[in-house]
Motif scaffolding. Structure first.
Motif, PDB file in Angstrom:
ATOM      1  N   ALA A  39       0.822  -1.216   0.000  1.00  9.73           N
ATOM      2  CA  ALA A  39       0.000   0.000   0.000  1.00  9.73           C
ATOM      3  C   ALA A  39       0.852   1.261   0.000  1.00  9.73           C
ATOM      4  CB  ALA A  39      -0.935  -0.008   1.202  1.00  9.73           C
ATOM      5  N   ARG A  40       1.993   1.211   0.663  1.00  7.89           N
ATOM      6  CA  ARG A  40       2.850   2.401   0.731  1.00  7.89           C
ATOM      7  C   ARG A  40       3.476   2.751  -0.623  1.00  7.89           C
ATOM      8  NH1 ARG A  40       0.496   4.235   4.895  1.00  7.89           N
ATOM      9  NH2 ARG A  40       1.379   3.893   6.959  1.00  7.89           N
ATOM     10  N   TYR A  41       3.467   1.822  -1.570  1.00  7.84           N
ATOM     11  CA  TYR A  41       3.979   2.106  -2.912  1.00  7.84           C
ATOM     12  C   TYR A  41       2.938   2.765  -3.808  1.00  7.84           C
ATOM     13  CZ  TYR A  41       8.270  -0.638  -2.266  1.00  7.84           C
ATOM     14  OH  TYR A  41       9.502  -1.104  -1.841  1.00  7.84           O
ATOM     15  N   ILE A  42       1.690   2.781  -3.375  1.00 11.24           N
ATOM     16  CA  ILE A  42       0.602   3.329  -4.192  1.00 11.24           C
ATOM     17  C   ILE A  42       0.506   4.836  -3.967  1.00 11.24           C
ATOM     18  CG2 ILE A  42      -1.884   3.257  -4.630  1.00 11.24           C
ATOM     19  CD1 ILE A  42      -1.801   0.317  -3.670  1.00 11.24           C
ATOM     20  N   ASP A  43       0.543   5.593  -5.054  1.00 14.19           N
ATOM     21  CA  ASP A  43       0.567   7.056  -4.965  1.00 14.19           C
ATOM     22  C   ASP A  43      -0.819   7.697  -5.020  1.00 14.19           C
ATOM     23  OD1 ASP A  43       3.379   7.030  -4.877  1.00 14.19           O
ATOM     24  OD2 ASP A  43       3.486   6.935  -7.067  1.00 14.19           O
ATOM     25  N   SER A 217      -2.714   5.595 -12.129  1.00 15.15           N
ATOM     26  CA  SER A 217      -1.612   5.417 -13.069  1.00 15.15           C
ATOM     27  C   SER A 217      -1.330   3.934 -13.283  1.00 15.15           C
ATOM     28  CB  SER A 217      -0.359   6.103 -12.535  1.00 15.15           C
ATOM     29  OG  SER A 217       0.100   5.450 -11.361  1.00 15.15           O
ATOM     30  N   ALA A 218      -0.590   3.631 -14.337  1.00 19.39           N
ATOM     31  CA  ALA A 218      -0.201   2.243 -14.603  1.00 19.39           C
ATOM     32  C   ALA A 218       0.663   1.696 -13.467  1.00 19.39           C
ATOM     33  CB  ALA A 218       0.558   2.162 -15.928  1.00 19.39           C
ATOM     34  N   HIS A 219       1.518   2.579 -12.922  1.00 21.71           N
ATOM     35  CA  HIS A 219       2.345   2.195 -11.773  1.00 21.71           C
ATOM     36  C   HIS A 219       1.462   1.770 -10.613  1.00 21.71           C
ATOM     37  CE1 HIS A 219       4.093   3.352  -7.842  1.00 21.71           C
ATOM     38  NE2 HIS A 219       5.214   2.825  -8.322  1.00 21.71           N
ATOM     39  N   ASP A 220       0.441   2.578 -10.289  1.00 17.06           N
ATOM     40  CA  ASP A 220      -0.450   2.247  -9.185  1.00 17.06           C
ATOM     41  C   ASP A 220      -1.259   0.990  -9.475  1.00 17.06           C
ATOM     42  OD1 ASP A 220       0.423   4.332  -7.675  1.00 17.06           O
ATOM     43  OD2 ASP A 220      -1.367   5.577  -7.896  1.00 17.06           O
ATOM     44  N   MET A 221      -1.701   0.829 -10.722  1.00 10.48           N
ATOM     45  CA  MET A 221      -2.523  -0.340 -11.047  1.00 10.48           C
ATOM     46  C   MET A 221      -1.748  -1.638 -10.840  1.00 10.48           C
ATOM     47  SD  MET A 221      -5.504  -1.332 -11.794  1.00 10.48           S
ATOM     48  CE  MET A 221      -6.409   0.037 -12.564  1.00 10.48           C
ATOM     49  N   ALA A 222      -0.461  -1.624 -11.118  1.00  8.07           N
ATOM     50  CA  ALA A 222       0.342  -2.829 -10.901  1.00  8.07           C
ATOM     51  C   ALA A 222       0.362  -3.202  -9.424  1.00  8.07           C
ATOM     52  CB  ALA A 222       1.766  -2.603 -11.416  1.00  8.07           C
TER      53      ALA A 222
END
Length: 315
Positions: A39-43, A217-222
């Motif tokens: 969760a901490r990686y999700i912006d 974002s695609a980053h968050d979706m991953a």
């Protein structure tokens, strides 16, 4: 001789089944412990968008898992047979899932997991209140120390240094999971997997009405995929399969690895260090839980005594 060989074969099969169940429950605790770090990686700024996508991915995984394991008819039958107890368990899991994601915006992962560690003992308290289940003196002592430990952690909110919202949501998670435990114990026919799957559907629908935007974002979706499928869905599937193969006390003991490992992953990945009061209060809660589990192990390992454990007394 054949009877002895047959008995040894059965004992060996039971031992292998027990080891398999223990491995699955440990794996579930390991997967669940990754939740805070993921969760901490999700912006994404909107927690409701996070809840929606996490719940959607978890729902898709759990439905696919049940279809693979039980087929269409079996899956539909499980949902149909849940009844009101299943709906109540689903509501509890939806509440816990929503509160967990929102709480991460207000407090540390350690605070959430250490407060949540008291679930088995709070469940015993709720069972005594709602079902009048007997509670031993040792369990009452453990419940008292859980309350003391949680009080130490929550006391930081009184000075204004920590938001009371985070600790309040962590307490809500604990109460929701404890309630689900009591319902599942009372209605043993309730299957955890479909009930929790329905809970993820409830959480997604609630988040859909609250989110300002579902765009991520695609980053968050991953990471949302990992948050929903690996952390929540696969963790639940492993627990639901393994917990049926081992004693409840063993499952509770292995489940404590989530509390131990969760703060470690966040510390290693994000340098998130819990406060002194969190460590002190968490140590009290954790010690009470371990003592309680140790007592349960000892109680279940004692051989039945005639006239006490339901066996007829000798004449």
């Amino acid at each position: 001789m054949a009877e002895v060989a047959s008995s040894d074969a059965v004992a060996g099969a039971l031992a292998r089944t027990s080891r398999y169940g223990a491995a699955l429950v440990f794996l579930s605790a390991l997967l669940w412990s990754l939740g805070g770090a993921i969760a901490r990686y999700i912006d994404a700024a909107d927690p409701w968008a996070v809840i929606f996508w996490r719940s959607l991915w978890a729902t898709a995984f759990l439905i696919a898992y049940m279809l693979w394991r039980d087929g269409w008819r079996g899956t539909v039958r499980m949902f149909r047979d849940m009844g009101l107890p299943g709906l109540a368990v689903a509501a509890c899991f939806a509440t816990a899932s929503i509160c967990f994601v929102v709480a991460l915006s207000y407090t540390t992962v350690a605070n959430i997991l250490l407060i949540q560690a008291g679930v088995p003992l709070i469940a015993a308290l709720f069972a005594w209140i709602a079902l009048r289940e007997a509670v031993s003196g040792g369990t009452w002592v453990a419940i008292f120390f859980v309350i003391v430990g949680v009080g130490v952690m929550v006391s930081e909110t009184l000075g204004g240094s920590v938001s009371p919202i985070g600790d309040g949501l962590a307490l809500a998670i604990t109460c929701a999971l404890a309630t689900a435990t009591v319902i599942t114990r009372r209605f043993s026919n309730v299957r955890m997997t479909p009930a929790t799957c329905l809970g993820t559907v409830f959480a997604a629908l609630i988040a859909l009405t609250q989110a300002a935007s579902l765009a991520v974002s695609a980053h968050d979706m991953a990471f949302l995929f990992a948050f929903g499928v690996i952390n929540l869905g696969l963790g639940l599937a492993c627990f639901a399969t393994g917990a049926r193969l081992i004693p409840a006390a063993m499952a509770a003991l292995l489940g404590t690895f989530e509390t131990i490992l969760g703060p470690v992953w966040v510390w290693l990945a994000h340098a998130e260090v819990p406060s002194g009061r969190t460590l002190i209060g968490g140590a009290i809660v954790f010690a009470a839980l371990l003592v309680h589990i140790a007592r349960e192990f000892r109680r279940h390992s004692q051989p039945p005594r005639p006239g006490v454990s339901g066996l007829p007394a000798p004449n």
